[in-house]
Structure formats: structure tokens, C-alpha cells
Write an enzyme that holds these catalytic residues in place. Structure first.
Site, PDB file in Angstrom:
ATOM      1  N   ASP A 281      16.113  26.076  13.362  1.00  0.00           N
ATOM      2  CA  ASP A 281      15.558  24.880  14.136  1.00  0.00           C
ATOM      3  C   ASP A 281      14.638  25.029  14.590  1.00  0.00           C
ATOM      4  OD1 ASP A 281      15.678  22.996  15.917  1.00  0.00           O
ATOM      5  OD2 ASP A 281      16.573  24.056  17.751  1.00  0.00           O
ATOM      6  N   PHE A 282      13.074  24.955  13.043  1.00  0.00           N
ATOM      7  CA  PHE A 282      11.806  25.107  13.192  1.00  0.00           C
ATOM      8  C   PHE A 282      11.335  23.122  13.755  1.00  0.00           C
ATOM      9  CE2 PHE A 282      10.833  29.207   9.449  1.00  0.00           C
ATOM     10  CZ  PHE A 282      11.673  29.312  10.338  1.00  0.00           C
ATOM     11  N   GLU A 283      10.515  23.896  14.926  1.00  0.00           N
ATOM     12  CA  GLU A 283      10.295  22.806  15.041  1.00  0.00           C
ATOM     13  C   GLU A 283       8.898  23.205  15.484  1.00  0.00           C
ATOM     14  OE1 GLU A 283      11.963  22.093  19.104  1.00  0.00           O
ATOM     15  OE2 GLU A 283      14.211  22.168  18.182  1.00  0.00           O
ATOM     16  N   GLY A 284       7.986  22.052  16.749  1.00  0.00           N
ATOM     17  CA  GLY A 284       6.760  22.290  16.705  1.00  0.00           C
ATOM     18  C   GLY A 284       5.921  22.404  15.411  1.00  0.00           C
TER      19      GLY A 284
END
Length: 495
Positions: A281-284
């Protein structure tokens, strides 16, 4: 979207049931000990090799026997050869050297409950006292120390149901929605993503978490009870994963060292809690593309290449039953239809998940893009669609199942994913995220995609009866909303 508790310390069990004394008890040597976490029909062992001599060693080899009732299955950070019931684990190229006072580890799953017998490390007793394979035994003693944490339920194996509900569980924070004990997660859920493992720094690759503090979660369970809750869920066929990243957990694997730390620390979490797999869940700003990196099929950007390498290592380590899921935002996937990297938008993150999905498509269990917290996105009809209604979910899902040319380049087409690899990501309640969609509209979208009926203005390129299901942020927010999401959609999507 945070995580759980830590396994109580699993006490060490001396690997060799028979220990040969090659020198006085106080003599230094190379030792091998192991800790085990058991389930009903086997256990996971973590073996620690420690160099207690005054000189470095350049390699190691651990050998032991099992009776016919017990055998080694999956293993990692070692090379295994078998001869009948005799097992020999040797170092890999990256963990053979052990400095004085230092240690390395490897692990394996055992089918059966017997303990290793006749253990040696580099030819000498695992209890220590020598390192030479040619040393002779002067006396023999038996040392058995057994203190283990016993849990119930199966190891991380098995498959998912035909239709699934995936939910994130706030295990290290409450986020205003309240804390849910692991054992109390309702049966409607098939995949439980423990949220989140976060890095010690954005570029370290070293993952850490802690259980929700009592000040924030007064009803948080003791660690041992949390672990027992995981096993209870697994015994019912649920898959429990560790989710990495989230809104606050930026993970940039810029170096090989960060990649290796990621693999090592993710493995430690999975092994420690006996989990079924990993959710990315890689974000930003975790993923972005360097200038000139324009072909999603052949990425060159280190943070992309190293993540792919790390995921492949984890998949190789745990084998076919390892559950791998991803939860990107639309900006990192579907927006790639128009823009890729900084081309056209000036934002190097545009479409940056595509090379990771492409590289892992044969090993990817589920992709559930977050169809929320999103701006307007152009669909395959070349019209912009806005979140919150059935058409948005139909258009975004159709792009994954029909495929699309990346940045409009017909020579670089992102091929369709298999229907069973795709689920739709949604907020569980108004408070959970922008883009909440009513139960009625979600089910209209499902009918359009899986049956070709009740379609609105967007007409999908195909009918997808094997679409896998729904994901939501989060199980906690679903409880806050009186379990509307899970109860209504579980009834609509029978397993």
C-alpha cells in the site's frame, strides 16, 4: 490505512537433541539454536547461527535428522539438500560470513511435530565447543530445552474463495473509528490486511510496527491473545496479511541495502506472526519515475527496480501459497492511460505502479485500486469520470480488465489482468474517505461488470463474471457504520 501486536518472545530450543561435547563447557565455538512457532500439524523454525569464536568464519553448514513423521517444506536464507531423513542447510552467498560475536539466521517450515536430532554446525555439535568438521567426540550429553509458544490453526497455505471481501484492520491505531480485537473480526471478511508496517525512515527499507497503545485503544488485547486471534481467523480459512506503507508510511527503496532490509524485515514480520502474505500500500512519494524511464515494461528507476526485486525474493522465499496484494491509488495506475512519469503532468509519480504490477502480474493475487480520494480520471471512452458513483467503478475496473495503452502509445499496452486478480477498492463509510459509494450504486457497478446489466453512461469493453470482489478501508470504519458494507456485500457476493 496500521498494524498489530508483536509475538511474545518464542523461547529458544537447542537445535540438537544430542549435543557432543568437544571441549570444556566454557569453550567458545559456533552454535546453532532455533525458535519455533507451532500450529496443529507443524511449525516454523528460525535458526540462529552464532560465531562465539575469536575469528571470522566464511561459511556454515547445519545438519540434523528428522524421523519419517516430520519433513522440511519451504525454507529461506539457506540452501537445502536432503538424503533420506538427513537435512543439510548451507549458507547462501550473502550470509556465509559471520564475524566474531555476530550471528545470522535462516528458517524453514516443518510438516510434523518432531524435533531435530543429532544437530551439527560445521561438523561440530550445535551446542558449541568447536567448529572443525574433523574434530572427534570425547563425551556425549543430551541437552533438550523446550519452551515454545504453541498456537492453533494452519500455516499460511490455501486459496481464496471465488468471491472475496478484503478489509484493512487498524491494528496499531484507532483513527477515530475504534479498535477491533483480532478475534472479533466478523466472518464476512476473507482477507484481513493488518495496517500498517512502516519504515524507520523513508529510505531505510527497515520495517517496524507496534501494537495500538492503550491510551488510544483501551480495549487492545495482550500480544499473545492477538496472535491467537490470527490463528483463529486462519483456522476459519481467512488470509491475514501485513500491509506496508499507508498514507504516512513512505517507503523508497533507493539502494540495494534498503531493498535487502525490506526483504529481511518483511520476512521477520511474516515469520514471527505466521502470516499468509503481504499487501503493498505504497502511497504519497514512495514510487516515482526518473527522467527518461518511459517504458513500464523495462523500468530503470531504482525505487521501482528494487521493489520488484524485493517482491520477487519474498515470493520465491514463501512459494506458491504466498498471498501478494496491492492497493494503489488511481493516480498511480489508471491515470497512466494519459500520462506516465513526468510526461505531460510534471509529476513523476503518474502511473508509477504500472511497472511493478506488470513485473509481478504472474504472482499477483489481488489488485484492488483505491477508487477513492481521487480526482477525475479519463476512462477508455476518453471521458472523465468522477468518484462516488457506479460509473466511476465500472470505468476504473474496465481499464484493468480490458487493458490500455500507456500514455496512449499503442506499442506499450498494459495487458488485461485476469478477472480473478481484480477487486474494487471502496471506503466503508462516509468518514472513511472521499468517494464513498452507496451499497446500491456499488451493486449496480457489480451487475454491469459481471453480468452486463444495469450499465450507466460508461459501457465496459467486456463482461467479467469472475471479478474477484471488493476491498474496503476499513473493517473498523465498517463497524463504525454498523457493518453496512460487509453485511450487504457479503450477501450479494456469496463465496
Amino acid at each position: 490505512m496500521l498494524l498489530f501486536a508483536r509475538i511474545s518472545a518464542v523461547a529458544a530450543l537447542m537445535l540438537g537433541a544430542v549435543v557432543a561435547s568437544l571441549a570444556p563447557a566454557s569453550a567458545a565455538g559456533v552454535t546453532a539454536t532455533f525458535a519455533k512457532q507451532t500450529w496443529a500439524s507443524g511449525y516454523t523454525a528460525t535458526v540462529t547461527i552464532k560465531n562465539e569464536t575469536s575469528a571470522p568464519i566464511s561459511s556454515w553448514k547445519v545438519e540434523f535428522d528428522y524421523p519419517a513423521s516430520t519433513s522440511v517444506g519451504a525454507y529461506w536464507d539457506s540452501l537445502l539438500t536432503k538424503s533420506g531423513n538427513h537435512n543439510t542447510f548451507a549458507n547462501r552467498e550473502y550470509n556465509g560470513s559471520v564475524a566474531p560475536g555476530a550471528s545470522v539466521t535462516f528458517g524453514f517450515n516443518a510438516s510434523g511435530t518432531a524435533e531435530p536430532a543429532g544437530c551439527t554446525v560445521n561438523g561440530a555439535a550445535c551446542a558449541g565447543g568447536g567448529t572443525s568438521p574433523t574434530s572427534t567426540t570425547t563425551t556425549t550429553t543430551t541437552t533438550t530445552t523446550t519452551t515454545t509458544t504453541t498456537t492453533t490453526g494452519p500455516p499460511p497455505t490455501g486459496s481464496l474463495p471465488r468471491k472475496v471481501l478484503v478489509g484493512y484492520l487498524h491494528a496499531s491505531f484507532a483513527n477515530g473509528s475504534g479498535y477491533i480485537r483480532m478475534r472479533d473480526v466478523p466472518d464476512e471478511w476473507d482477507v484481513i490486511n493488518l495496517s500498517f508496517a512502516e519504515p524507520t525512515s523513508a529510505t531505510s527499507g527497515e520495517l517496524r510496527f507496534s501494537q495500538c497503545p492503550v491510551a488510544e485503544c483501551p480495549n487492545v488485547e495482550p500480544e499473545a491473545e492477538f496472535i491467537a486471534g490470527i490463528r483463529a481467523q486462519q483456522s476459519k480459512g481467512k488470509k491475514v496479511l501485513i500491509s506496508i506503507g499507508g498514507q504516512n508510511g513512505q517507503v523508497r527503496l533507493e539502494t540495494a541495502a534498503a531493498r535487502d532490509a525490506f526483504v529481511r524485515s518483511a520476512s521477520a514480520i511474516i515469520d514471527k506472526y505466521g502470516l499468509n502474505g503481504l499487501d503493498v500500500d505504497f502511497e504519497g512519494h514512495s514510487l516515482s519515475l526518473n527522467p527518461g524511464d518511459t517504458d513500464f515494461r523495462n523500468p530503470t528507476t531504482p525505487v521501482i527496480v528494487n521493489l520488484i526485486s524485493a517482491l520477487r525474493s519474498l515470493k520465491s522465499r514463501y512459494g506458491a501459497n504466498f498471498v501478494l496484494t496491492m492497493a494503489p491509488e488511481t493516480f498511480f495506475v489508471q491515470v497512466g492511460y494519459q500520462f506516465y512519469g513526468g510526461t505531460g503532468t510534471g509529476d513523476s509519480r503518474t502511473g508509477a505502479y504500472l511497472p511493478v504490477i506488470e513485473a509481478m502480474r504472474n504472482d499477483l493475487t489481488l489488485l484492488h485500486v483505491q477508487d477513492y480520494n481521487s480526482g477525475p480520471v479519463m476512462g477508455l471512452d476518453n471521458q472523465y469520470h468522477n468518484m462516488g458513483g457506479a460509473d466511476f467503478h465500472v470505468a476504473m475496473t474496465d481499464m484493468l480488465l480490458a487493458g490500455f495503452p500507456v500514455r496512449g502509445d499503442t506499442s506499450k499496452v498494459f495487458a488485461p489482468l485476469r478477472q480473478e486478480q481484480v477487486a474494487i477498492g471502496l471506503p466503508a463509510a462516509m468518514h472513511a474517505g472521499n468517494g464513498f459509494t452507496s451499497v446500491a450504486d456499488v451493486q449496480i457497478a457489480l451487475d454491469c461488470l459481471t453480468k452486463g446489466t444495469r450499465c450507466g453512461t460508461y459501457k465496459p469493453k467486456g463482461v467479467y463474471p469472475n471479478l474477484r470482489g471488493l476491498m474496503t478501508w476499513s473493517i473498523n470504519w465498517d463497524k463504525f457504520n454498523n457493518y453496512e458494507f460487509s453485511k450487504a456485500h457479503r450477501a450479494y457476493l456469496p463465496r
